[in-house]
Design a protein around this motif. Structure first.
Motif, mmCIF file in Angstrom:
data_model
loop_
_atom_site.group_PDB
_atom_site.id
_atom_site.type_symbol
_atom_site.label_atom_id
_atom_site.label_comp_id
_atom_site.label_asym_id
_atom_site.label_seq_id
_atom_site.Cartn_x
_atom_site.Cartn_y
_atom_site.Cartn_z
ATOM 1 N N GLY A 85 28.800 -5.703 -11.065
ATOM 2 C CA GLY A 85 27.877 -6.803 -11.337
ATOM 3 C C GLY A 85 27.070 -6.569 -12.598
ATOM 4 N N LEU A 86 26.564 -5.345 -12.776
ATOM 5 C CA LEU A 86 25.784 -5.020 -13.970
ATOM 6 C C LEU A 86 26.652 -5.082 -15.228
ATOM 7 C CD1 LEU A 86 23.695 -1.993 -12.610
ATOM 8 C CD2 LEU A 86 22.912 -4.347 -13.013
ATOM 9 N N THR A 87 27.898 -4.644 -15.110
ATOM 10 C CA THR A 87 28.804 -4.675 -16.260
ATOM 11 C C THR A 87 29.086 -6.092 -16.713
ATOM 12 O OG1 THR A 87 29.859 -2.609 -15.539
ATOM 13 C CG2 THR A 87 31.075 -3.969 -17.103
ATOM 14 N N VAL A 88 29.330 -6.984 -15.759
ATOM 15 C CA VAL A 88 29.596 -8.385 -16.113
ATOM 16 C C VAL A 88 28.375 -9.004 -16.784
ATOM 17 C CG1 VAL A 88 30.063 -10.676 -15.170
ATOM 18 C CG2 VAL A 88 31.367 -8.706 -14.362
ATOM 19 N N LEU A 89 27.193 -8.712 -16.267
ATOM 20 C CA LEU A 89 25.963 -9.213 -16.905
ATOM 21 C C LEU A 89 25.843 -8.697 -18.326
ATOM 22 C CD1 LEU A 89 23.340 -8.900 -14.018
ATOM 23 C CD2 LEU A 89 24.334 -11.000 -14.951
ATOM 24 N N LEU A 90 26.145 -7.430 -18.543
ATOM 25 C CA LEU A 90 26.075 -6.839 -19.877
ATOM 26 C C LEU A 90 27.109 -7.456 -20.809
ATOM 27 C CD1 LEU A 90 24.858 -4.658 -21.730
ATOM 28 C CD2 LEU A 90 26.566 -3.063 -20.832
ATOM 29 N N LEU A 91 28.321 -7.661 -20.294
ATOM 30 C CA LEU A 91 29.377 -8.253 -21.118
ATOM 31 C C LEU A 91 29.043 -9.682 -21.530
ATOM 32 C CD1 LEU A 91 32.451 -6.880 -19.158
ATOM 33 C CD2 LEU A 91 31.970 -6.432 -21.558
ATOM 34 N N ARG A 92 28.380 -10.402 -20.645
ATOM 35 C CA ARG A 92 28.044 -11.798 -20.952
ATOM 36 C C ARG A 92 26.814 -11.923 -21.844
ATOM 37 N NH1 ARG A 92 28.899 -15.011 -15.162
ATOM 38 N NH2 ARG A 92 31.179 -14.941 -15.169
ATOM 39 N N SER A 93 25.911 -10.959 -21.767
ATOM 40 C CA SER A 93 24.645 -11.089 -22.491
ATOM 41 C C SER A 93 24.680 -10.478 -23.881
ATOM 42 C CB SER A 93 23.506 -10.435 -21.687
ATOM 43 O OG SER A 93 23.772 -9.054 -21.505
ATOM 44 N N SER A 94 25.440 -9.416 -24.079
ATOM 45 C CA SER A 94 25.431 -8.738 -25.374
ATOM 46 C C SER A 94 26.785 -8.120 -25.666
ATOM 47 C CB SER A 94 24.349 -7.645 -25.397
ATOM 48 O OG SER A 94 24.386 -6.947 -26.615
ATOM 49 N N ARG A 95 27.570 -8.794 -26.486
ATOM 50 C CA ARG A 95 28.878 -8.269 -26.841
ATOM 51 C C ARG A 95 28.787 -7.169 -27.895
ATOM 52 N NH1 ARG A 95 33.036 -13.456 -26.905
ATOM 53 N NH2 ARG A 95 32.626 -14.113 -24.750
ATOM 54 N N ARG A 96 27.632 -7.003 -28.506
ATOM 55 C CA ARG A 96 27.494 -5.917 -29.481
ATOM 56 C C ARG A 96 27.506 -4.567 -28.784
ATOM 57 N NH1 ARG A 96 22.295 -8.083 -32.876
ATOM 58 N NH2 ARG A 96 22.922 -10.266 -32.999
ATOM 59 N N VAL A 97 26.884 -4.513 -27.599
ATOM 60 C CA VAL A 97 26.829 -3.255 -26.854
ATOM 61 C C VAL A 97 28.173 -2.950 -26.215
ATOM 62 C CG1 VAL A 97 25.680 -2.009 -24.979
ATOM 63 C CG2 VAL A 97 24.377 -3.587 -26.417
ATOM 64 N N PHE A 143 35.773 -2.838 -23.065
ATOM 65 C CA PHE A 143 35.815 -2.566 -21.632
ATOM 66 C C PHE A 143 37.238 -2.323 -21.162
ATOM 67 C CE2 PHE A 143 36.902 -4.543 -17.558
ATOM 68 C CZ PHE A 143 36.274 -3.653 -16.692
ATOM 69 N N PHE A 144 38.161 -3.206 -21.554
ATOM 70 C CA PHE A 144 39.535 -3.058 -21.088
ATOM 71 C C PHE A 144 40.190 -1.819 -21.688
ATOM 72 C CE2 PHE A 144 39.305 -7.684 -20.018
ATOM 73 C CZ PHE A 144 39.643 -7.539 -18.687
ATOM 74 N N ALA A 145 39.887 -1.501 -22.944
ATOM 75 C CA ALA A 145 40.468 -0.298 -23.554
ATOM 76 C C ALA A 145 40.014 0.958 -22.814
ATOM 77 C CB ALA A 145 40.076 -0.222 -25.030
ATOM 78 N N LEU A 146 38.700 1.037 -22.534
ATOM 79 C CA LEU A 146 38.170 2.198 -21.829
ATOM 80 C C LEU A 146 38.706 2.286 -20.404
ATOM 81 C CD1 LEU A 146 36.223 4.595 -21.506
ATOM 82 C CD2 LEU A 146 34.427 2.942 -20.918
ATOM 83 N N SER A 147 38.675 1.172 -19.680
ATOM 84 C CA SER A 147 39.102 1.190 -18.282
ATOM 85 C C SER A 147 40.598 1.450 -18.161
ATOM 86 C CB SER A 147 38.725 -0.122 -17.589
ATOM 87 O OG SER A 147 39.403 -1.219 -18.170
ATOM 88 N N GLU A 148 41.396 0.948 -19.114
ATOM 89 C CA GLU A 148 42.832 1.192 -19.059
ATOM 90 C C GLU A 148 43.145 2.667 -19.285
ATOM 91 O OE1 GLU A 148 44.588 -1.462 -21.854
ATOM 92 O OE2 GLU A 148 44.165 -3.249 -20.634
ATOM 93 N N ALA A 149 42.408 3.309 -20.209
ATOM 94 C CA ALA A 149 42.611 4.744 -20.428
ATOM 95 C C ALA A 149 42.285 5.531 -19.165
ATOM 96 C CB ALA A 149 41.746 5.216 -21.596
ATOM 97 N N LEU A 150 41.184 5.172 -18.504
ATOM 98 C CA LEU A 150 40.801 5.854 -17.271
ATOM 99 C C LEU A 150 41.789 5.559 -16.153
ATOM 100 C CD1 LEU A 150 36.925 5.350 -17.328
ATOM 101 C CD2 LEU A 150 38.189 7.468 -17.718
ATOM 102 N N LEU A 151 42.313 4.341 -16.105
ATOM 103 C CA LEU A 151 43.317 4.001 -15.092
ATOM 104 C C LEU A 151 44.577 4.847 -15.248
ATOM 105 C CD1 LEU A 151 43.183 0.103 -14.797
ATOM 106 C CD2 LEU A 151 42.786 1.741 -12.959
#
Length: 279
Positions: free
Chosen positions: A164-176, A182-190
């Motif tokens: 939930g916090l990640t989605v809020l962050l993604l929607r509010s500030s794409r600079r951060v 997100f997908f690049a990082l999560s895919e590497a971890l997957l």
């Protein structure tokens, strides 16, 4: 705990992304309130389907005890590992056009089936993410008991909060943090976690085979360690335990573990090259 938190976080963010895209699409349609009810009905049914799958898998685990239960755990852990890799390949091919494809599908279903088409689309999307989550969690936590299982469950709850916090962050500030990052990082971890689950499956298979009357070379390949680096980095605590959870590190690996990991990363490298060429 760490594995459960990551799995639930990653899958929940993707599910919330799909729901968010459909919500934005509904806001541009006539009869918004009616369509929203169909959307949330589909989401609820998708969650119920995932819960049903979880119940079925737990029932099977309780029913199949001894060697049968061990083989079931090994099989489902292998399935979870393969599904993780296939999911990454799929996202590489379809991730950039996911929003466009989903909106187009929603338009077509609305034209043909009305709100029921939207309900089915939401049901399929959410049940897919939920089913993947169930399989991944089972593969990661099949052998946990008591306190460890409780921590595993806490990790899942924390994963939902982080999603939930990640989605809020993604929607509010794409600079951060952007969706691409997100997908690049999560895919590497997957991919790392997929390797860890593969090693866990090999461990379970090895345990089953070593209890059987088999030729000596089987015990050598599956039971004897090639080296022991636990004095430098133990896989039971600290950084070594984290690497064991997320990358399949073993301080005293067997030959079959090394072969399995090497084959896994060769498969991943080949699949990523193919998926990039098809984008």
């Amino acid at each position: 705990m760490n594995q459960a938190m990551f799995i639930v976080w990653r899958e929940s963010v993707e599910a919330l992304l799909v729901i968010g895209i459909l919500q934005a699409w509904i806001s541009q349609q006539a009869g918004r309130s009616g369509l929203a009810r169909f959307l949330w009905a589909g989401v609820l049914l998708g969650l119920l389907c995932s819960t049903g799958l979880a119940g079925l898998m737990l029932w099977a685990a309780e029913t199949m005890t001894g060697a049968e239960g061990g083989w079931l755990q090994a099989l489902l852990t292998l399935v979870a590992s393969a599904l993780m890799v296939q999911m990454v390949f799929w996202m590489h091919r379809h991730g950039p056009t996911l929003r466009h494809s989903l909106v187009r599908d929603a338009d077509q279903r609305l034209a043909r089936q009305g709100g029921w088409g939207l309900l089915l689309l939401a049901l399929l999307a959410v049940s897919r993410e939920g089913s993947e989550t169930v399989v991944f969690l089972y593969g990661a936590g099949a052998r946990l008991h008591d306190t460890a299982l409780s921590l595993f469950a806490i990790g899942g709850v924390l994963g939902l909060v982080l999603a939930g916090l990640t989605v809020l962050l993604l929607r509010s500030s794409r600079r951060v943090l952007s969706w691409a990052h997100f997908f690049a990082l999560s895919e590497a971890l997957l991919l790392l976690l997929g390797g860890a689950l593969l090693v866990a499956a090999v461990d379970r298979i090895s345990g089953q085979l070593l209890a059987m009357d088999l030729p000596d070379w089987v015990y050598t390949a599956f039971g004897e360690s090639r080296w022991d680096s636990s004095a430098l980095l133990s896989d039971s605590h600290g950084v070594g335990a984290l690497l064991a959870d997320f990358a399949g590190y073993r301080a005293a690996p067997s030959l079959i573990t090394l072969v399995a990991l090497l084959g896994y990363w060769l498969w991943v490298s080949h699949g990523l090259r193919r998926s990039r060429h098809t984008v």
